[in-house]
Structures are given as structure tokens and as C-alpha cells.
Design a protein around this motif. Structure first.
Motif, short mmCIF file in Angstrom:
data_model
loop_
_atom_site.label_atom_id
_atom_site.label_comp_id
_atom_site.label_asym_id
_atom_site.label_seq_id
_atom_site.Cartn_x
_atom_site.Cartn_y
_atom_site.Cartn_z
N GLY A 30 -18.59 -1.92 8.07
CA GLY A 30 -17.86 -1.51 6.87
C GLY A 30 -17.32 -0.11 6.88
O GLY A 30 -16.94 0.42 5.83
N VAL A 31 -17.25 0.53 8.05
CA VAL A 31 -16.68 1.87 8.16
C VAL A 31 -15.18 1.74 8.43
O VAL A 31 -14.74 0.86 9.17
N VAL A 32 -14.39 2.60 7.82
CA VAL A 32 -12.93 2.55 7.95
C VAL A 32 -12.49 3.49 9.08
O VAL A 32 -12.97 4.63 9.18
N ALA A 33 -11.57 3.00 9.94
CA ALA A 33 -10.99 3.82 11.01
C ALA A 33 -9.48 3.81 10.86
O ALA A 33 -8.86 2.75 10.70
N THR A 34 -8.88 4.99 10.91
CA THR A 34 -7.43 5.14 10.79
C THR A 34 -6.90 5.94 11.98
O THR A 34 -7.48 6.97 12.34
N ILE A 35 -5.82 5.44 12.59
CA ILE A 35 -5.17 6.15 13.70
C ILE A 35 -3.74 6.47 13.27
O ILE A 35 -3.02 5.61 12.77
N SER A 36 -3.34 7.74 13.44
CA SER A 36 -2.02 8.19 12.98
C SER A 36 -1.36 9.03 14.08
O SER A 36 -2.02 9.87 14.71
N SER A 37 -0.05 8.81 14.28
CA SER A 37 0.68 9.60 15.28
C SER A 37 1.06 10.94 14.69
O SER A 37 1.23 11.09 13.47
N SER A 38 1.20 11.93 15.58
CA SER A 38 1.56 13.28 15.12
C SER A 38 2.96 13.30 14.53
O SER A 38 3.29 14.15 13.71
N SER A 39 3.79 12.34 14.93
CA SER A 39 5.16 12.28 14.40
C SER A 39 5.23 11.64 13.02
O SER A 39 6.30 11.60 12.41
N LYS A 40 4.08 11.11 12.55
CA LYS A 40 4.00 10.42 11.26
C LYS A 40 4.79 9.12 11.23
O LYS A 40 4.98 8.52 10.16
N LYS A 41 5.26 8.66 12.41
CA LYS A 41 6.04 7.44 12.46
C LYS A 41 5.17 6.18 12.50
O LYS A 41 5.63 5.09 12.18
N PHE A 42 3.91 6.35 12.92
CA PHE A 42 3.07 5.16 13.09
C PHE A 42 1.65 5.47 12.66
O PHE A 42 1.10 6.54 12.98
N ASN A 43 1.05 4.54 11.92
CA ASN A 43 -0.38 4.62 11.59
C ASN A 43 -0.91 3.22 11.38
O ASN A 43 -0.16 2.30 11.02
N MET A 44 -2.20 3.05 11.61
CA MET A 44 -2.84 1.74 11.46
C MET A 44 -4.29 1.97 11.01
O MET A 44 -4.93 2.94 11.42
N THR A 45 -4.78 1.07 10.16
CA THR A 45 -6.14 1.18 9.61
C THR A 45 -6.88 -0.13 9.84
O THR A 45 -6.30 -1.22 9.71
#
Length: 580
Positions: free
Chosen positions: A129-144
Motif C-alpha cells: 500500500g505504499v505509493v511510488a511516483t516517477i517524474s521526468s525532469s522535463s515535467k513531460k512524463f510521470n507515472m504513479t
């Protein structure tokens, strides 16, 4: 001139037909060209559905979304060199060229990665139940995503960092408002496996009193900067799983707030702060004592079954206990007056039948505290009267306190009264004389004087004697006995027989004929004022008691005589007629 005009028209017609003939093969050739096919797959060769493929040339734009097999088909293309771009979630993952029709097929391998994070706590156990988020430095892509029961959080199709629209990634693992981990990532491989240890601990908290005994029925609350969790501890212990370490910036020191369930709601019994950075078992010793309240009357006699209530500066009447056979009411887990919760002085109230009969104040300052409360009984005068409102002397009165079980016995004096030291309340009263019970019931004693009317002593009882036809009988006699004692004997006069019974009794009633013969015996139980009708079914009163059997025989004899007389007369008349 006319000839030359016709020649010009023929020349134009011939030129048009030649151009038309030349265009037909070109059109047929264009119709027979095969489409351009572009296939998009991931690094593992699996087709990607729904990816946008764009072909551009000289201002012409052709757009297609890949189907379930990963293919994008383009028809009606004119020969030439096309720019090819493939876009996934608004990120361009491929750029290239296609020289059509010499190149009709192109396979694009998308620069996408699969990432699996295995998340464990400081004890090496998976965290769900822990949330993981990955985000690009360009702010163009993220996923949770979030971790499953095995602690695995999976990301599918993360664009490579080398793509122009992406760059370096930031990974954040969190739950609620607390960030557990932050990490910079460069994605450059088709598959990435990462094992991450999160600063999470498991803590078993046991709350004890000053004698080391677990305190049941508590609520334990842990709170920090951005974290709070509460657990109900029915048996005094609660387990907190995967709580963040105090070393995290969002957490820091924990505040323990422990409350006790009471009738007045939850009251605070302990507050403290601690740093938590490792798993384990934690015993919290709270400023809780035991209070023993001994209730005695003015003669130092212990009072059993009395209710004692406690109040302090935190709550009023928050708990109660009942005195035992030694007159002691025991209270466990009482906050010290000067402890961390500042309970202050205690008000101790002793109640009987909803009334306060004793009250004291006390400061609880040690693990075991004792207190004596003296209560005063009221002198109560109880008077007994019979059905005629006359005093009953010499009767034994037994009173049982329905709340405490105490019993009191006394015998009424000449004025029919007794005086006893009692508490107000509900009592069972039994009244007897010479071993005979004359009253049993409940009374509510609420003042110093009480009068009880015993209607089953010296009460009237009526007997009515009738014959088989319901007529009153004015001959014969009656004798009434209570046990072996004759309480009434008289002739039957046709009037009701009035008796006065000293107590409830079984009555034996004998009815005699004028000649002294016993003709009826009846047994009845007389408990209270009433009336009994006795019917002599085998007798009729005709100026005297006559048995119905004898009356029937007499009537039959008379009827026979009349019959014989009438028959003789008829025979005699017939004889005279024949002679004449």
C-alpha cells in the motif's frame, strides 16, 4: 479559313487523347502500390497498441494509431521520403525516415523500460500500500503506482532518459503526507529491478500501571509532524505496523497520547514524547494507581453491595465499583493526582438508592491508596396495622435490602411498630407470627416513618350456603375450623356467615342437617378478604333440608297412588255402564 479552323480543332483533340492515354497507366500504377506498414514494439518485442505514428512530407500529414498487433498502415502515399515520429503518452520515443515506396516496412523499437521496485521495511518485510511516483525532469512524463502484498511496485513503459523530452527522473516513495524515500534515476535499460529499504518500523506498545500490570480498555495514539495513527488496546497492547522512523524529516519525535475508556468517555491518562527509529516492543509505565475505598457505618460495620463513584478534575463520575463483603470497593488504574495528566483531587461519593449517603475527597499519591468513608444509617420506624387499621403486636418483621443483601429482624411492640437503623431503598419485607407467614412483598423506604397495612391479618371472610336450586338454607348448622381450632359454629339462618380470620388459613367447613347428620364437608384456602359459596347439590330446602333422593321417592309414591286411584275410578265407571 474554314479548313484551317477544322485542322486546329483536330490537333487539340489529338493532343487531349494522348495526354489521357498517358495518365491512365500512372493512375493504375498508383492504385496497385502496397501500403506502408510501421510496426511498434517494446524492447522485449511485444507489440504496442494505441501508439501514435506520424508521417509527414511537404506539408502532408498522415496519422495512425497502432492496432492490437502494433501495426500502423498507411495507404494512398505518394512516392517520396517521409519523416516518421512515434509518440507515447505525449513523449516522442522515435524519430526517423521512410523512403516510400522503396521502403514499405519499418519496425520501431520503443525506448521504454519496465521497472519493478521491491519495497521492504527495516525488518526486511514487504510493505503493502505504499505509493511510488516517477517524474521526468522535463515535467513531460510521470507515472504513479502502489505496492502489492509482496511489496512490489511496478512501472511499465517508462521512456528512456536519453529521449529529448525526458532527461533525468526523480523517484518518490510515500504514503499520506510522509515521504519515505526520494531518488534520482537515469533510465537507459529495458528492464530495471530495484530493492529499496524504507525507514519503516513495527512497534508493539504495552501500557502498564505503576505495578507493571497491562492496562486494558485504552486507546494509544502516536502522532508526529505529518503522521498520526491510533489503535484500540482492549487488553493493554497495540501493534503499530510500518510506521515511519523519527529520522525522517516529515516525522521527527513522536508524541504518545493514551486515553482510558470510561463511562464518561475517554479520559487522558498518559502523555510523553519519544524518538522511534527501530522495531521492537515498548512498555510505557503510566502514573496509574489502585484506590481502595472502604465503606463503614457509624458502628464500623462494613457495608456490602454499596455503589461508589469517582470523579476528578478530568471527568465527573467516570467510574464506579461495588463494595464486597468487607465493604471495600476496588478501583484499578486510577490516574495519580499529580501525574502527567494532572488528575487533581478525587471526589468519592457513596450512593444508595440514588442518594448520596457518604462523600470524601482524596489525593491519590502512591501506587496503592486506601480511603475510609463513614456513612450514617437513618432510624426508621415501621408500623404494622391489620385490615381494620389496628396495630399488630408481637409480629416478627424481616427486612432484606435488595441492593446490599443486608437482613434485619425485629418484633413489633404493643403499638405494632419496630425501629431499625436502615439506609433508604427497596426492601423485601416478610411478616410472620407463630411460624405462620402473613405477608411477603417489596416496599420502598424513603423517609424515617413507614406504615405497612397487612390486609391478611384480621380480615373478613364470608360464607354463603345454598341448596341444589340456589335457595338460601334456614335449617341445619355450620362449623368452621382453621386447623384444629373451631373458629365459628352456628345455625344456618339463610343469611351470609361473617368470619374474621386472624391470618391466612385453610378452612374446613362442615354442614349438618337438623338431626345432626354431616351432609357436606368443604375445604378452602382463605388468603385475603373474600367470599365462598357452598352449594348442597343433593338437598333442597322446603321448610327444612330434604334430600333430593327422598323427595324423589315421595313424589314417585304420590304419583303411583294417584295413578292407581284414577285407574280404579275408570274401571268402576265402566262396570256401572255395562250393567245398565
Amino acid at each position: 479559313m474554314a479548313v484551317s479552323g477544322m485542322a486546329l480543332r483536330k490537333s487539340v483533340m489529338i493532343l487531349f487523347l494522348m495526354m489521357l492515354a498517358a495518365s491512365i497507366p500512372m493512375a493504375l500504377a498508383q492504385q496497385n502500390q502496397e501500403p506502408a506498414v510501421i510496426k511498434v514494439v517494446d524492447p522485449f518485442g511485444e507489440p504496442m497498441k494505441g501508439v501514435e505514428v506520424l508521417l509527414t512530407k511537404d506539408g502532408q500529414v498522415f496519422r495512425f494509431l497502432t492496432n492490437s498487433t502494433g501495426h500502423a498502415l498507411f495507404t494512398k502515399l505518394t512516392p517520396g521520403r517521409y519523416n516518421v515520429s512515434v509518440t507515447f503518452k505525449n513523449v516522442k520515443i522515435f524519430s526517423g525516415e521512410l523512403d516510400y515506396p522503396s521502403e514499405r516496412e519499418l519496425e520501431v523499437v520503443a525506448l521504454l523500460s519496465r521497472i519493478n521496485l521491491t519495497l521492504v521495511n527495516l525488518d526486511g518485510k514487504p510493505v503493502k500500500g505504499v505509493v511510488a511516483t516517477i517524474s521526468s525532469s522535463s515535467k513531460k512524463f510521470n507515472m504513479t503506482t502502489s505496492s502489492n502484498a509482496d511489496g512490489v511496485a511496478s512501472f511499465k513503459y517508462i521512456p528512456y532518459s536519453s529521449l529529448p523530452d525526458i532527461g533525468e527522473y526523480s523517484l518518490r516513495v510515500f504514503k499520506g503526507s510522509v515521504t519515505y524515500l526520494e531518488k534520482r534515476l537515469n533510465i537507459s535499460k529495458p528492464s530495471i529491478q530495484m530493492n529499496l529499504t524504507l525507514p519503516l518500523i513495527t512497534l508493539k506498545v504495552t501500557a502498564t500501571n505503576l505495578e507493571g500490570e497491562p492496562v486494558p480498555k485504552t486507546t494509544i495514539t502516536l502522532s508526529a509532524k505529518k503522521f498520526e495513527e491510533s489503535k484500540r488496546a482492549a487488553n493493554g497492547s497495540a501493534v503499530f505496523e510500518n510506521i515511519p522512523s523519527s529520522k525522517l524529516e516529515d516525522v521527527g519525535r513522536y508524541r504518545f497520547n493514551i486515553t482510558l475508556w470510561t463511562r464518561a468517555g475517554e479520559i487522558p491518562i498518559h502523555i510523553e514524547e519519544r524518538e522511534l527509529s527501530s522495531s521492537g516492543q515498548l512498555y510505557i509505565v503510566m502514573d496509574l494507581a489502585k484506590l481502595y475505598v472502604k465503606v463503614l457505618d457509624e458502628d464500623n460495620v462494613p457495608i456490602k453491595g454499596i455503589t461508589v463513584w469517582l470523579s476528578n478534575e478530568l471527568a465527573e463520575n467516570f467510574t464506579s465499583a461495588t463494595t464486597d463483603s468487607k465493604g471495600v470497593a476496588e478501583f484499578d488504574n486510577v490516574p495519580l493526582s499529580g501525574g502527567k495528566t494532572k488528575a487533581g483531587k478525587y471526589s468519592v461519593k457513596v450512593l444508595k438508592a440514588g442518594r448520596i449517603i457518604g462523600e470524601e475527597t482524596v489525593e491519590v499519591l502512591k501506587p496503592r491508596q486506601e480511603l475510609k468513608v463513614i456513612v450514617t444509617r437513618m432510624m426508621v420506624r415501621l408500623s404494622l396495622i391489620d385490615y381494620e387499621n389496628k396495630p399488630l403486636s408481637g409480629y416478627l418483621v424481616s427486612l432484606t435490602d435488595r441492593e446490599t443483601g443486608e437482613k434485619f429482624n425485629a418484633t413489633t411492640g404493643v403499638d405494632g411498630s419496630i425501629s431499625l437503623k436502615l439506609f433508604f431503598g427497596n426492601y423485601r419485607v416478610d411478616v410472620s407470627k407463630d411460624g405462620y407467614s402473613v405477608y411477603s412483598g417489596s416496599v420502598e423506604i424513603s423517609n424515617s416513618s413507614f406504615k405497612l397495612k397487612v390486609e391478611s391479618v384480621n380480615f373478613p371472610y364470608t360464607l354463603i350456603v345454598k341448596d341444589g336450586f340456589g335457595n338460601s338454607i334456614k335449617s341445619g348448622s355450620v362449623k368452621v375450623k382453621a386447623g384444629d381450632e373451631v373458629i365459628h359454629e352456628s345455625a344456618l339462618t339463610g343469611r351470609p356467615i361473617k368470619l374474621k380470620l386472624p391470618r391466612p388459613a385453610i378452612l374446613y367447613i362442615d354442614i349438618y342437617a337438623d338431626d345432626g347428620k354431616l351432609i357436606e364437608r368443604t375445604r378452602i384456602l382463605a388468603r385475603k378478604p373474600g367470599q365462598t359459596e357452598i352449594t348442597l347439590h343433593d338437598y333442597i330446602y322446603l321448610n327444612g333440608l330434604i334430600p333430593l333422593e327422598a323427595l324423589g321417592l315421595t313424589i314417585s309414591t304420590i304419583a303411583l297412588i294417584v295413578f292407581l286411584g284414577v285407574s280404579g275410578f275408570i274401571i268402576y265407571r265402566r262396570g256401572i255402564r255395562r250393567k245398565s
